[in-house]
Design an enzyme around this catalytic site. Structure first.
Site, PDB file in Angstrom:
ATOM      1  N   LYS A 157      11.177  -3.872 -19.010  1.00 48.19           N
ATOM      2  CA  LYS A 157       9.986  -3.559 -19.807  1.00 48.19           C
ATOM      3  C   LYS A 157      10.107  -4.139 -21.216  1.00 48.19           C
ATOM      4  O   LYS A 157       9.120  -4.610 -21.787  1.00 48.19           O
ATOM      5  CB  LYS A 157       9.774  -2.042 -19.823  1.00 48.19           C
TER       6      LYS A 157
ATOM      7  N   PHE B 194       0.844  -1.202   0.000  1.00 45.64           N
ATOM      8  CA  PHE B 194       0.000   0.000   0.000  1.00 45.64           C
ATOM      9  C   PHE B 194       0.878   1.250   0.000  1.00 45.64           C
ATOM     10  O   PHE B 194       0.772   2.125   0.841  1.00 45.64           O
ATOM     11  CB  PHE B 194      -0.939  -0.037   1.210  1.00 45.64           C
TER      12      PHE B 194
ATOM     13  N   GLY C 287       4.065   7.311 -11.703  1.00 46.47           N
ATOM     14  CA  GLY C 287       3.228   8.239 -10.954  1.00 46.47           C
ATOM     15  C   GLY C 287       2.146   7.521 -10.187  1.00 46.47           C
ATOM     16  O   GLY C 287       1.727   6.431 -10.545  1.00 46.47           O
TER      17      GLY C 287
ATOM     18  N   VAL D  57       4.399  -1.560 -17.859  1.00 45.29           N
ATOM     19  CA  VAL D  57       5.071  -0.778 -18.911  1.00 45.29           C
ATOM     20  C   VAL D  57       4.276   0.510 -19.103  1.00 45.29           C
ATOM     21  O   VAL D  57       3.068   0.473 -19.370  1.00 45.29           O
ATOM     22  CB  VAL D  57       5.123  -1.561 -20.244  1.00 45.29           C
TER      23      VAL D  57
HETATM   24  N1  HSE Z   1      11.560   4.268 -12.281  1.00 45.78           N
HETATM   25  C1  HSE Z   1      10.654   4.102 -13.374  1.00 45.78           C
HETATM   26  C2  HSE Z   1      10.878   5.208 -14.374  1.00 45.78           C
HETATM   27  C3  HSE Z   1       9.243   4.095 -12.856  1.00 45.78           C
HETATM   28  O1  HSE Z   1      11.670   6.114 -14.109  1.00 45.78           O
HETATM   29  O2  HSE Z   1      10.320   5.162 -15.459  1.00 45.78           O
HETATM   30  C4  HSE Z   1       8.247   3.370 -13.683  1.00 45.78           C
HETATM   31  O3  HSE Z   1       8.588   2.045 -13.959  1.00 45.78           O
END
Ligand code: HSE
Length: 343
Positions: A226, A10, A323, A154
């Site tokens: 990703k 959480f 975010g 992703v």
């Molecule tokens: N640390 C990653 C970024 C967050 O900067 O894109 C999302 O996966």
């Protein structure tokens, strides 16, 4: 239709998702005929609560905001760890949001296996289990007639995964190229504006894009994870992290950035997937691109992916890649997809 949810982890994403339920629950009921009831939350630091009657998301958020934990929320069951929550809770869907570990995929993978074994659908934004064990977990889900949603792994809530899987695969994906790490793109953008690498990284950390250990971002591991996920999901090729030819941005100097700028070009950390005979070539590396390149104008922490297809040519999606609300939104998208495929 009502779905009962157990949330494991959480932090920002879980709270972002709870905010969405708190603020948009009535609209979701009206638009889609669904109601989501959080019946359990298990978090290593904030505590663990379960109530088959469900919690008001506002109460969960207020408790965390006021005291930093869930201790003050009334609940008949307390103290369950992630596996117990996945197994014993009265949820239909386990929402796995524990921290990402791209080396072991744990503890999330264990949580997901436990949830599927207990007959529960899974939604996760956690890259570890999906990059390392997607084929196994998807097979487990399929055998049990369950769903596993991974949209948020992703580009957070920017719909890169489901669009790719459901709407673009039939167009024949010949190549995938993306800016898949917001931290790196932010650093490169700020360096082009004159900032130092160190200052730009600090800003990315302050803004909350960077992982707890930013090495994973700047050395390209996050983007590589990703790329692995997209290879598995969109191309059906089960590559692993070691199959990605990976270079991060930590070796780029201000002089490199200026040289590109003087030549009318720009550095971007680009993840690429291209089918080869019987496999796929996967890479993550800084590339100097012309300003006319479709990814050149994507600045700051924004992400983008270009699917090059046989039937449509290039399709580019641009949007947030991280975010609280943005990733929380991906959980909602996956939940609605479970609803869509079950009715
Ligand atoms: N640390 C990653 C970024 C967050 O900067 O894109 C999302 O996966």
């Amino acid at each position: 239709m009502e779905y009962r949810l157990a949330i494991i982890g959480f932090g920002n994403v879980g709270q972002g998702f709870a905010e969405i339920l708190r603020d948009h629950g009535p609209r979701l009921l009206e638009q889609f005929g669904v109601r989501y009831r959080i019946v359990g939350v298990s978090d290593n630091l904030k505590g663990s609560i379960h109530d088959p009657a469900g919690f008001d998301p506002a109460d969960l958020l207020d408790a965390v905001r006021l005291s930093g934990n869930l201790g003050g929320v009334d609940a008949p069951d307390r103290g369950w760890d992630g596996v117990e929550m996945a197994t014993r809770s009265s949820a239909d869907v386990v929402v796995e949001l524990s921290y990402t570990d791209l080396e072991t995929g744990e503890p999330a993978t264990t949580h997901i296996r436990a949830a599927l074994d207990a007959g529960k659908n899974v939604v996760t934004t956690n890259k570890g289990p999906v990059a390392l064990h997607y084929a196994e977990l998807a097979e487990m889900a399929r055998e049990r007639g369950l769903e596993i949603g991974v949209e948020g792994t992703v580009m957070s809530g920017t719909p890169a995964v489901l669009n790719g899987m459901n709407l673009l695969r039939a167009a024949g994906i010949k190549r995938v190229q993306g800016i898949l790490n917001g931290t790196c793109n932010y650093i490169l953008t700020r360096m082009e504006e004159g900032s130092t690498y160190e200052d730009a990284l600090q800003e990315a950390q302050d803004n909350g894009y960077a992982e707890a250990d930013p090495t994973g971002d700047v050395e390209g591991f996050d983007a590589a994870g990703k790329v692995v996920i997209l290879a598995n999901l969109l191309m059906g090729v089960p590559i692993g992290m070691d199959d990605v030819d990976r270079t991060g941005i930590s070796g780029l100097t201000s002089a490199d950035i200026s040289a590109a700028k003087d030549a009318g070009e720009r550095w971007k950390l680009i993840g690429t997937l291209e089918p080869t005979d019987g496999g796929v070539a996967a890479s993550v590396r800084p590339e100097r691109v012309a300003l006319s390149h479709p990814l050149a104008s994507v600045g700051g922490a924004t992400n983008a992916v270009t699917y090059s297809t046989e039937l449509l040519g290039d399709v580019t999606l641009v949007g947030p890649g991280a975010g609280r609300l943005e990733t929380g939104y991906s959980v909602l998208v996956d939940l609605l997809e479970i609803h869509r495929t079950s009715v």
